[in-house]
Write a protein that holds these residues in place. Structure first.
Motif, mmCIF file in Angstrom:
data_model
loop_
_atom_site.group_PDB
_atom_site.id
_atom_site.type_symbol
_atom_site.label_atom_id
_atom_site.label_comp_id
_atom_site.label_asym_id
_atom_site.label_seq_id
_atom_site.Cartn_x
_atom_site.Cartn_y
_atom_site.Cartn_z
ATOM 1 N N TYR A 54 0.822 -1.212 0.000
ATOM 2 C CA TYR A 54 0.000 0.000 0.000
ATOM 3 C C TYR A 54 0.858 1.265 0.000
ATOM 4 C CZ TYR A 54 -3.020 3.681 1.872
ATOM 5 O OH TYR A 54 -3.688 4.868 2.082
ATOM 6 N N LEU A 55 0.393 2.261 -0.776
ATOM 7 C CA LEU A 55 1.060 3.558 -0.850
ATOM 8 C C LEU A 55 0.027 4.667 -0.713
ATOM 9 C CD1 LEU A 55 3.614 5.333 -1.561
ATOM 10 C CD2 LEU A 55 2.838 5.178 -3.948
ATOM 11 N N PHE A 56 0.331 5.658 0.141
ATOM 12 C CA PHE A 56 -0.518 6.846 0.257
ATOM 13 C C PHE A 56 0.290 8.071 -0.187
ATOM 14 C CE2 PHE A 56 -2.196 10.313 3.156
ATOM 15 C CZ PHE A 56 -3.263 10.621 2.312
ATOM 16 N N LEU A 57 -0.247 8.804 -1.154
ATOM 17 C CA LEU A 57 0.477 9.941 -1.711
ATOM 18 C C LEU A 57 0.245 11.245 -0.964
ATOM 19 C CD1 LEU A 57 0.055 9.475 -5.577
ATOM 20 C CD2 LEU A 57 1.976 8.785 -4.123
ATOM 21 N N ASN A 58 -0.932 11.390 -0.345
ATOM 22 C CA ASN A 58 -1.293 12.647 0.319
ATOM 23 C C ASN A 58 -1.201 13.826 -0.660
ATOM 24 O OD1 ASN A 58 -2.194 14.157 2.477
ATOM 25 N ND2 ASN A 58 -0.134 14.549 3.268
ATOM 26 N N LYS A 59 -1.743 13.606 -1.845
ATOM 27 C CA LYS A 59 -1.699 14.599 -2.917
ATOM 28 C C LYS A 59 -2.564 15.811 -2.556
ATOM 29 C CE LYS A 59 -2.496 14.590 -7.972
ATOM 30 N NZ LYS A 59 -3.894 15.025 -8.185
ATOM 31 N N LYS A 60 -1.988 17.020 -2.657
ATOM 32 C CA LYS A 60 -2.657 18.224 -2.197
ATOM 33 C C LYS A 60 -3.304 19.043 -3.317
ATOM 34 C CE LYS A 60 -1.439 17.638 2.137
ATOM 35 N NZ LYS A 60 -2.453 17.258 3.143
ATOM 36 N N SER A 61 -2.862 18.840 -4.545
ATOM 37 C CA SER A 61 -3.382 19.634 -5.655
ATOM 38 C C SER A 61 -3.270 18.813 -6.937
ATOM 39 C CB SER A 61 -2.612 20.940 -5.797
ATOM 40 O OG SER A 61 -1.251 20.689 -6.105
ATOM 41 N N THR A 62 -3.855 19.333 -8.015
ATOM 42 C CA THR A 62 -3.828 18.620 -9.292
ATOM 43 C C THR A 62 -2.408 18.364 -9.753
ATOM 44 O OG1 THR A 62 -5.931 19.632 -9.909
ATOM 45 C CG2 THR A 62 -4.598 18.683 -11.692
ATOM 46 N N PHE A 63 -1.558 19.384 -9.639
ATOM 47 C CA PHE A 63 -0.159 19.236 -10.059
ATOM 48 C C PHE A 63 0.745 19.296 -8.837
ATOM 49 C CE2 PHE A 63 -2.278 20.887 -13.878
ATOM 50 C CZ PHE A 63 -1.878 19.944 -14.807
ATOM 51 N N ASP A 64 0.584 18.319 -7.961
ATOM 52 C CA ASP A 64 1.451 18.174 -6.791
ATOM 53 C C ASP A 64 2.669 17.376 -7.233
ATOM 54 O OD1 ASP A 64 2.726 17.343 -4.449
ATOM 55 O OD2 ASP A 64 0.860 17.203 -3.317
ATOM 56 N N PHE A 65 3.730 18.094 -7.579
ATOM 57 C CA PHE A 65 4.904 17.446 -8.184
ATOM 58 C C PHE A 65 5.582 16.460 -7.239
ATOM 59 C CE2 PHE A 65 4.433 21.427 -10.609
ATOM 60 C CZ PHE A 65 4.262 20.865 -11.859
ATOM 61 N N LYS A 66 5.511 16.739 -5.949
ATOM 62 C CA LYS A 66 6.097 15.809 -4.979
ATOM 63 C C LYS A 66 5.365 14.473 -5.011
ATOM 64 C CE LYS A 66 7.197 15.331 -0.048
ATOM 65 N NZ LYS A 66 7.110 15.977 1.301
ATOM 66 N N ALA A 67 4.037 14.535 -5.052
ATOM 67 C CA ALA A 67 3.233 13.305 -5.095
ATOM 68 C C ALA A 67 3.409 12.577 -6.419
ATOM 69 C CB ALA A 67 1.760 13.646 -4.873
ATOM 70 N N ILE A 68 3.450 13.323 -7.508
ATOM 71 C CA ILE A 68 3.643 12.718 -8.832
ATOM 72 C C ILE A 68 4.974 11.977 -8.889
ATOM 73 C CG2 ILE A 68 4.018 13.215 -11.280
ATOM 74 C CD1 ILE A 68 2.047 15.587 -10.905
ATOM 75 N N ASN A 69 6.021 12.620 -8.391
ATOM 76 C CA ASN A 69 7.352 11.998 -8.396
ATOM 77 C C ASN A 69 7.396 10.772 -7.495
ATOM 78 O OD1 ASN A 69 10.241 12.100 -9.151
ATOM 79 N ND2 ASN A 69 10.533 12.471 -6.961
ATOM 80 N N LYS A 70 6.694 10.859 -6.355
ATOM 81 C CA LYS A 70 6.662 9.730 -5.428
ATOM 82 C C LYS A 70 6.029 8.506 -6.081
ATOM 83 C CE LYS A 70 5.119 8.544 -0.724
ATOM 84 N NZ LYS A 70 4.400 9.062 0.483
ATOM 85 N N LEU A 71 4.925 8.725 -6.795
ATOM 86 C CA LEU A 71 4.249 7.621 -7.477
ATOM 87 C C LEU A 71 5.093 7.099 -8.631
ATOM 88 C CD1 LEU A 71 1.814 5.784 -7.849
ATOM 89 C CD2 LEU A 71 0.730 7.590 -9.200
ATOM 90 N N PHE A 72 5.698 8.006 -9.387
ATOM 91 C CA PHE A 72 6.541 7.596 -10.520
ATOM 92 C C PHE A 72 7.685 6.695 -10.045
ATOM 93 C CE2 PHE A 72 10.373 8.369 -13.079
ATOM 94 C CZ PHE A 72 9.941 7.909 -14.314
ATOM 95 N N LEU A 73 8.361 7.095 -8.979
ATOM 96 C CA LEU A 73 9.481 6.307 -8.453
ATOM 97 C C LEU A 73 9.016 4.977 -7.876
ATOM 98 C CD1 LEU A 73 11.598 9.118 -6.716
ATOM 99 C CD2 LEU A 73 12.088 7.934 -8.878
#
Length: 358
Positions: A54-73
């Protein structure tokens, strides 16, 4: 094969339940099953199997680059083959697909009211559909709409299926035993609780000892306030009860006498299948694929959407006839067990996945 289920939250809604059910059911059937909640966690987190990563991103906005990078990695590190994106998580999944063209992206459409969304949202979805490997829908009408409105060649229909944990027993419903009507539906406009409340107001005038129980996630928004205002204005405080999200669905249903759905739109509601699994007689609006679950009067009663009078009359039919309730409940239970099973759905789902791995 490694597959990631992607969902915006883990609140107890139909799409969310299905994403968790898929992740859990796939874990013994594929190399590795993953689940990612992008924006919020919720009650369903406790339902995730220990064999699912399980992974939780805690995405805060449409373009949350930290969350996007976390999922990509995460996807790159675990060498995930397929993203199975549910409902509105398609946008984030599309970004990942652009960053990693080798991954397959399958979008799962659950939303029966998609046609009523804004022009901008429709444009975004159509643009993202260029990157979908295929689409899975809950019913044929959603399949037809996806084929007409989106840019994708492969569209499949895969029915929902229910999973209920009978071990949890925490919620005690108010009211008199055997005189409770249950509605499992998040408090959103498309679920049309106001229609249900109007119907129940008529029922209460004739059957004052019956109660209505609303179980589902809600926000402190205008829709919720409208429901609360109706309850207060009609003096239903001792007859209508709001519980929010609850984890012990089977226990709640076991305390109920009739299941009801009053929606304006649906795909294939998981709640309807859960009613059947729990052997409840059901009254539902004739929207989405409800007619494929309740195909005749021996399996339940279907009424027109946004018709509180018809809904009230149907509820009174069951209230006044216990023998009929028991017969219909048994028929619906057999239908759900035979037609909407995990085994059948998993077999079809794995075939879809394998088609993308060739």
């Amino acid at each position: 094969m490694k597959v990631l289920q992607l969902i915006d939250s883990l609140h107890a809604g139909g799409a969310e339940r299905l994403a968790v059910n898929y992740a859990n059911a796939l874990s013994p059937r594929i190399e590795k099953s993953y689940l990612c909640a992008t924006r919020e966690e919720g009650l369903l987190k406790d339902s995730i199997s220990k064999d699912v990563e399980y992974l939780f991103l805690n995405k805060k906005s449409t373009f949350d680059f930290k969350a996007i990078n976390k999922l990509f990695l995460f996807i790159k590190t675990n060498r995930i083959d397929i993203i199975h994106a549910h409902s509105s998580s398609f946008f984030l999944a599309t970004i990942i697909r652009i960053l990693n063209p080798k991954i397959d992206l399958i979008w799962h459409e659950h939303y029966g009211n998609r046609a009523q969304t804004s022009i901008f949202n429709k444009f975004v979805l159509k643009s993202c559909s260029y990157f979908f490997s295929s689409i899975i829908t809950a019913n044929n009408s959603l399949k037809s709409r996806s084929e007409k409105k989106l840019v994708v060649k492969k569209v499949y229909v895969l029915p929902n299926y229910p999973v209920i944990d009978a071990s949890l027993k925490t919620t005690r419903l108010h009211g008199v035993s055997n005189k409770r009507i249950i509605c499992l539906a998040n408090l959103r406009t498309d679920k049309d609780h106001i229609n249900l409340l109007n119907a129940f107001f008529e029922v209460r005038a004739l059957k004052s000892d019956w109660t209505l129980h609303l179980v589902g996630h809600y926000n402190e928004d205008d829709y919720y306030k409208t429901i609360k205002k109706f309850i207060l204005q009609q003096h239903l405080e001792n007859h209508v009860f709001i519980y929010g999200s609850r984890p012990d669905v089977y226990h709640i249903l076991s305390q109920s006498a009739i299941g009801v759905l009053a929606s304006k739109s649906e795909g294939l509601p998981v709640a309807l299948l859960e009613y059947g699994l729990a052997k409840l007689p059901v009254v539902a609006t004739n929207v989405g694929d409800c007619k494929n679950v309740i195909s005749n009067n021996a399996e339940g009663i279907l009424v027109d959407a946004q018709n509180s009078k018809e809904l009230a009359e149907a509820l009174l039919v069951y209230i006044n006839d216990l023998d009929l309730r028991n017969k219909v409940a048994e028929n619906l239970h057999l239908k759900v067990m035979s037609t909407f099973s995990e085994t059948n759905v998993m077999k079809s789902l794995l075939n879809i996945y394998k088609n993308h791995q060739k």
